[in-house]
Design a protein around this motif. Structure first.
Motif, PDB file in Angstrom:
ATOM      1  N   TRP A 150       0.840  -1.195   0.000  1.00  0.00           N
ATOM      2  CA  TRP A 150       0.000   0.000   0.000  1.00  0.00           C
ATOM      3  C   TRP A 150       0.875   1.245   0.000  1.00  0.00           C
ATOM      4  O   TRP A 150       0.647   2.178  -0.754  1.00  0.00           O
ATOM      5  CB  TRP A 150      -0.915  -0.043   1.214  1.00  0.00           C
ATOM      6  N   GLU A 151       1.884   1.248   0.854  1.00  0.00           N
ATOM      7  CA  GLU A 151       2.801   2.391   0.909  1.00  0.00           C
ATOM      8  C   GLU A 151       3.479   2.602  -0.435  1.00  0.00           C
ATOM      9  O   GLU A 151       3.555   3.729  -0.926  1.00  0.00           O
ATOM     10  CB  GLU A 151       3.849   2.151   1.999  1.00  0.00           C
ATOM     11  N   ALA A 152       3.963   1.533  -1.061  1.00  0.00           N
ATOM     12  CA  ALA A 152       4.623   1.654  -2.368  1.00  0.00           C
ATOM     13  C   ALA A 152       3.664   2.215  -3.410  1.00  0.00           C
ATOM     14  O   ALA A 152       4.033   3.083  -4.214  1.00  0.00           O
ATOM     15  CB  ALA A 152       5.160   0.294  -2.804  1.00  0.00           C
ATOM     16  N   GLU A 153       2.425   1.738  -3.381  1.00  0.00           N
ATOM     17  CA  GLU A 153       1.420   2.218  -4.336  1.00  0.00           C
ATOM     18  C   GLU A 153       1.088   3.693  -4.086  1.00  0.00           C
ATOM     19  O   GLU A 153       0.954   4.471  -5.024  1.00  0.00           O
ATOM     20  CB  GLU A 153       0.160   1.352  -4.244  1.00  0.00           C
ATOM     21  N   LEU A 154       0.976   4.076  -2.821  1.00  0.00           N
ATOM     22  CA  LEU A 154       0.690   5.470  -2.488  1.00  0.00           C
ATOM     23  C   LEU A 154       1.815   6.390  -2.954  1.00  0.00           C
ATOM     24  O   LEU A 154       1.569   7.440  -3.545  1.00  0.00           O
ATOM     25  CB  LEU A 154       0.496   5.637  -0.978  1.00  0.00           C
ATOM     26  N   LEU A 155       3.034   5.996  -2.685  1.00  0.00           N
ATOM     27  CA  LEU A 155       4.173   6.832  -3.059  1.00  0.00           C
ATOM     28  C   LEU A 155       4.352   6.891  -4.573  1.00  0.00           C
ATOM     29  O   LEU A 155       4.825   7.893  -5.103  1.00  0.00           O
ATOM     30  CB  LEU A 155       5.447   6.320  -2.388  1.00  0.00           C
ATOM     31  N   ARG A 156       3.986   5.822  -5.240  1.00  0.00           N
ATOM     32  CA  ARG A 156       4.139   5.767  -6.693  1.00  0.00           C
ATOM     33  C   ARG A 156       3.087   6.606  -7.418  1.00  0.00           C
ATOM     34  O   ARG A 156       3.382   7.258  -8.407  1.00  0.00           O
ATOM     35  CB  ARG A 156       4.048   4.314  -7.158  1.00  0.00           C
ATOM     36  N   SER A 157       1.873   6.616  -6.899  1.00  0.00           N
ATOM     37  CA  SER A 157       0.791   7.140  -7.736  1.00  0.00           C
ATOM     38  C   SER A 157      -0.094   8.205  -7.105  1.00  0.00           C
ATOM     39  O   SER A 157      -1.016   8.659  -7.755  1.00  0.00           O
ATOM     40  CB  SER A 157      -0.111   5.971  -8.160  1.00  0.00           C
ATOM     41  N   GLN A 158       0.159   8.610  -5.880  1.00  0.00           N
ATOM     42  CA  GLN A 158      -0.800   9.495  -5.228  1.00  0.00           C
ATOM     43  C   GLN A 158      -0.236  10.884  -4.945  1.00  0.00           C
ATOM     44  O   GLN A 158       0.947  11.045  -4.666  1.00  0.00           O
ATOM     45  CB  GLN A 158      -1.260   8.881  -3.903  1.00  0.00           C
ATOM     46  N   THR A 159      -1.135  11.834  -5.019  1.00  0.00           N
ATOM     47  CA  THR A 159      -0.892  13.158  -4.464  1.00  0.00           C
ATOM     48  C   THR A 159      -1.967  13.364  -3.413  1.00  0.00           C
ATOM     49  O   THR A 159      -3.013  12.714  -3.442  1.00  0.00           O
ATOM     50  CB  THR A 159      -0.988  14.265  -5.543  1.00  0.00           C
ATOM     51  N   PHE A 160      -1.704  14.253  -2.471  1.00  0.00           N
ATOM     52  CA  PHE A 160      -2.608  14.420  -1.346  1.00  0.00           C
ATOM     53  C   PHE A 160      -2.961  15.885  -1.165  1.00  0.00           C
ATOM     54  O   PHE A 160      -2.139  16.756  -1.413  1.00  0.00           O
ATOM     55  CB  PHE A 160      -1.934  13.944  -0.039  1.00  0.00           C
TER      56      PHE A 160
END
Length: 176
Positions: A150-160
């Motif tokens: 989840w962390e890898a996916e968040l860092l790869r594809s998300q802005t907040f």
């Protein structure tokens, strides 16, 4: 996948746990009895007891390693894939309307937990065949895998944005 995982392996994990516990309990009881009944002879059995305790510790390490191997070899690949699939379309850059919609219908965490853990044939098999303590160890290892993916996916594809940060906080709390 877990479909190829033998129930016998899961039962063997339980056996390793039980044997480690029984050996440790036996060592404790023999020490206690010898110290109280035969204090002058307690040293004579100590070497054997130490070897038995070492065997109990080996069985415990085997148990933990087997659970880790089940997670890394049988569960981790599909869980990592599924995290990516479930995260598609999820954003943490949300408007007020999206935040309220996510409050009503969580697009990720509750569905992931329901589909991949609660309703999963794989986890049902583990739950049926493992002792409660072994299943808890397995779930803790699975939680680490899911968190890392989840962390890898968040860092790869998300802005907040601010509301997205609040939503992420709620998702993390629900996942835990």
């Amino acid at each position: 996948g877990l479909g190829t995982l033998s129930s016998a392996l899961l039962v063997a994990v339980n056996t390793a746990e039980l044997s480690a516990n029984y050996m440790s309990d036996f060592v404790y009881e023999v020490r206690y009895q010898f110290e109280n009944r035969f204090p002058n002879q307690a040293a004579g059995v100590e070497m054997a007891l130490q070897e038995l305790q070492a065997t109990a510790e080996l069985h415990e390490r085997v148990r933990l390693r087997a659970i880790q191997d089940i997670v890394s070899g049988c569960l981790k690949p599909s869980l990592e894939l599924k995290v990516g699939e479930y995260m598609q379309g999820v954003t943490y850059n949300v408007s007020h309307a999206m935040f309220e919609m996510y409050e009503r219908e969580d697009p990720f965490v509750s569905k992931f937990i329901r589909d991949q853990l609660v309703s999963s044939r794989n986890f049902s098999k583990c739950q049926r065949n493992l002792t409660k303590s072994n299943y808890c160890v397995l779930l803790a290892a699975v939680a680490k895998v899911v968190a890392a993916a989840w962390e890898a996916e968040l860092l790869r594809s998300q802005t907040f944005n601010e509301l997205g940060g609040l939503r992420l906080d709620q998702d993390v709390r629900e996942m835990v």
